[in-house]
Design a protein around this motif. Structure first.
Motif, mmCIF file in Angstrom:
data_model
loop_
_atom_site.group_PDB
_atom_site.id
_atom_site.type_symbol
_atom_site.label_atom_id
_atom_site.label_comp_id
_atom_site.label_asym_id
_atom_site.label_seq_id
_atom_site.Cartn_x
_atom_site.Cartn_y
_atom_site.Cartn_z
ATOM 1 N N UNK A 198 0.865 -1.196 0.000
ATOM 2 C CA UNK A 198 0.000 0.000 0.000
ATOM 3 C C UNK A 198 0.892 1.233 0.000
ATOM 4 N N UNK A 199 0.696 2.172 -0.954
ATOM 5 C CA UNK A 199 1.673 3.251 -1.121
ATOM 6 C C UNK A 199 1.565 4.393 -0.123
ATOM 7 N N UNK A 200 0.413 4.543 0.535
ATOM 8 C CA UNK A 200 0.173 5.737 1.345
ATOM 9 C C UNK A 200 0.162 5.377 2.832
ATOM 10 N N UNK A 201 1.367 5.117 3.360
ATOM 11 C CA UNK A 201 1.496 4.563 4.705
ATOM 12 C C UNK A 201 0.879 5.456 5.774
ATOM 13 N N UNK B 189 -8.860 -0.772 1.332
ATOM 14 C CA UNK B 189 -9.752 0.006 0.485
ATOM 15 C C UNK B 189 -9.716 1.489 0.821
ATOM 16 N N UNK B 190 -9.752 2.340 -0.203
ATOM 17 C CA UNK B 190 -9.872 3.782 -0.048
ATOM 18 C C UNK B 190 -10.917 4.279 -1.032
ATOM 19 N N UNK B 191 -11.333 5.531 -0.879
ATOM 20 C CA UNK B 191 -12.242 6.164 -1.833
ATOM 21 C C UNK B 191 -11.481 7.292 -2.512
ATOM 22 N N UNK B 192 -11.567 7.333 -3.841
ATOM 23 C CA UNK B 192 -10.798 8.308 -4.616
ATOM 24 C C UNK B 192 -11.677 8.924 -5.694
ATOM 25 N N UNK B 193 -11.206 10.062 -6.212
ATOM 26 C CA UNK B 193 -11.932 10.697 -7.319
ATOM 27 C C UNK B 193 -11.323 10.376 -8.674
ATOM 28 N N UNK C 228 -3.871 7.495 -8.283
ATOM 29 C CA UNK C 228 -2.451 7.516 -8.655
ATOM 30 C C UNK C 228 -1.599 8.460 -7.821
ATOM 31 N N UNK C 229 -2.221 9.461 -7.187
ATOM 32 C CA UNK C 229 -1.474 10.406 -6.364
ATOM 33 C C UNK C 229 -2.203 10.595 -5.037
ATOM 34 N N UNK C 230 -1.460 11.088 -4.058
ATOM 35 C CA UNK C 230 -1.999 11.247 -2.711
ATOM 36 C C UNK C 230 -3.231 12.137 -2.703
ATOM 37 N N UNK C 231 -3.242 13.188 -3.526
ATOM 38 C CA UNK C 231 -4.346 14.139 -3.475
ATOM 39 C C UNK C 231 -5.619 13.619 -4.127
ATOM 40 N N UNK C 232 -5.574 12.463 -4.762
ATOM 41 C CA UNK C 232 -6.802 11.881 -5.321
ATOM 42 C C UNK C 232 -7.565 11.044 -4.296
ATOM 43 N N UNK C 233 -6.957 10.790 -3.137
ATOM 44 C CA UNK C 233 -7.613 9.997 -2.083
ATOM 45 C C UNK C 233 -8.493 10.917 -1.253
#
Length: 346
Positions: free
Chosen positions: A209-212, A314-318, A323-328
């Motif tokens: 998972x990339x966003x520790x 699982x996360x929710x993104x736009x 692909x980037x932190x700010x899309x979460x």
């Protein structure tokens, strides 16, 4: 001149003292203290709870922030095991039909986690503060809930360590994080085999998972508000302050691959835009799969992964794939698929 063997012998001898206080500060790798100590007293450095201030001036080390975040998380994990050692005894677990070694293994894991505290402290440069522990509430109601939380914490540790390894600057840090993750995997393997009588294998890879920091931020739920030392840096830093959600376990869905899942927000949800598509992005193994997310019903489908084992995050993104932190926009939620049914026990 004192020989290195004499020093190692002295450090090893510290593991057999009657209490947690030791005359030396045992060094992981040079002392059996972090395996063999037994007792409800707090092992070093868990018995020294004040933050350690910087002792020199200068720029922070390249991975100081990473280790500050990791040390803050480790204080929570160590404290969980220390509470279990203090609150329970061997009969607490044998009365559940578990092996008579269960309490002993829990003490040994507690010791390993104390060793992690010592390691992470040692990796923060003298130019940076070493955070101290907060006070925690884990909602443990008995030995059964302790074991469930143990399983969740160990697999969560494996998940955020994969993300921190992707953040690390130094190769030595990447190697250290991999080594610690291997130890957490040993803990989880023991739990799956001895406690849950389950096959511990979960396919060719565990979940990356990339966003520790998003997982680390979840540990804030265990912190008693206002209990952290005022000197501590913000944790986790940087924080996105994302909306948080869990899943609804009271459902006919098996909550496994290819089934519906309902998310339940525990903080205010994001401000949805009716003209925008949103996605539940699921990580399993090395895969990243996006599914449509219904903002009216807060439902989506878990992708049809090949194995109902291991961990799904699982996360929710736009944006598909986040692909980037700010899309979460929200999350994460940890879906523990192993042992079968543990996901619905939490």
């Amino acid at each position: 001149m004192i020989s290195s063997n004499t020093i190692i012998t002295a450090l090893a001898a510290s593991s057999v003292v009657a209490g947690a206080a030791v005359p030396q500060r045992p060094i992981p790798g040079l002392s059996n203290y972090y395996s063999d100590y037994r007792g409800s007293g707090r092992p070093y450095p868990g018995n020294e709870t004040a933050p350690i201030p910087a002792t020199t001036n200068g720029a922070a080390g390249p991975d100081d922030l990473l280790y500050q975040n990791l040390l803050s998380a480790e204080w929570a994990i160590y404290s969980f095991y220390q509470q279990g050692v203090e609150d329970f005894n061997a009969s607490s677990f044998t009365s559940l039909g578990l092996p008579n070694t269960t309490y002993d293994r829990i003490q040994e894991i507690r010791n390993n986690e104390a060793g992690h505290l010592a390691i992470f402290q040692s990796q923060i440069s003298s130019n940076s503060l070493k955070p101290g522990p907060c006070k925690y509430s884990f909602g443990i109601t008995g030995p059964e809930s302790f074991l469930i939380t143990l399983t969740l914490l160990e697999i969560a540790s494996m998940g955020f360590l994969t993300g921190l390894a992707q953040q690390a600057t130094l190769n030595a840090t990447k190697g250290a994080l991999t080594a610690v993750a291997e130890t957490e995997t040993r803990h989880e393997t023991w739990a799956l085999m001895d406690i849950w009588k389950s096959n511990p294998f979960a396919g060719p890879t565990d979940t990356s998972f990339p966003y520790a920091n998003e997982i680390l931020n979840n540990t804030n739920q265990f912190i008693i508000p206002g209990s952290c030392p005022r000197e501590n840096p913000e944790y986790s830093y940087p924080s996105q302050n994302l909306a948080q959600f869990t899943y609804n376990p009271k459902t006919n869905s098996s909550l496994t691959s290819g089934t519906e899942i309902e998310f339940v927000f525990t903080t205010p949800p994001p401000a949805w835009n009716d003209t925008q598509d949103y996605y539940a992005v699921f990580y399993h193994g090395l895969l990243n799969v996006s599914m449509p997310f219904d903002t009216k019903t807060n439902t989506t489908m878990i992708p049809d992964f090949e194995l109902n084992k291991g961990l799904i995050i699982g996360i929710i993104a736009d944006t598909p794939g986040a692909p980037t932190l700010d899309t979460v926009l929200a999350g994460p939620v940890l879906l523990v698929e192993q042992p079968t049914g543990a996901i619905k026990l939490a």
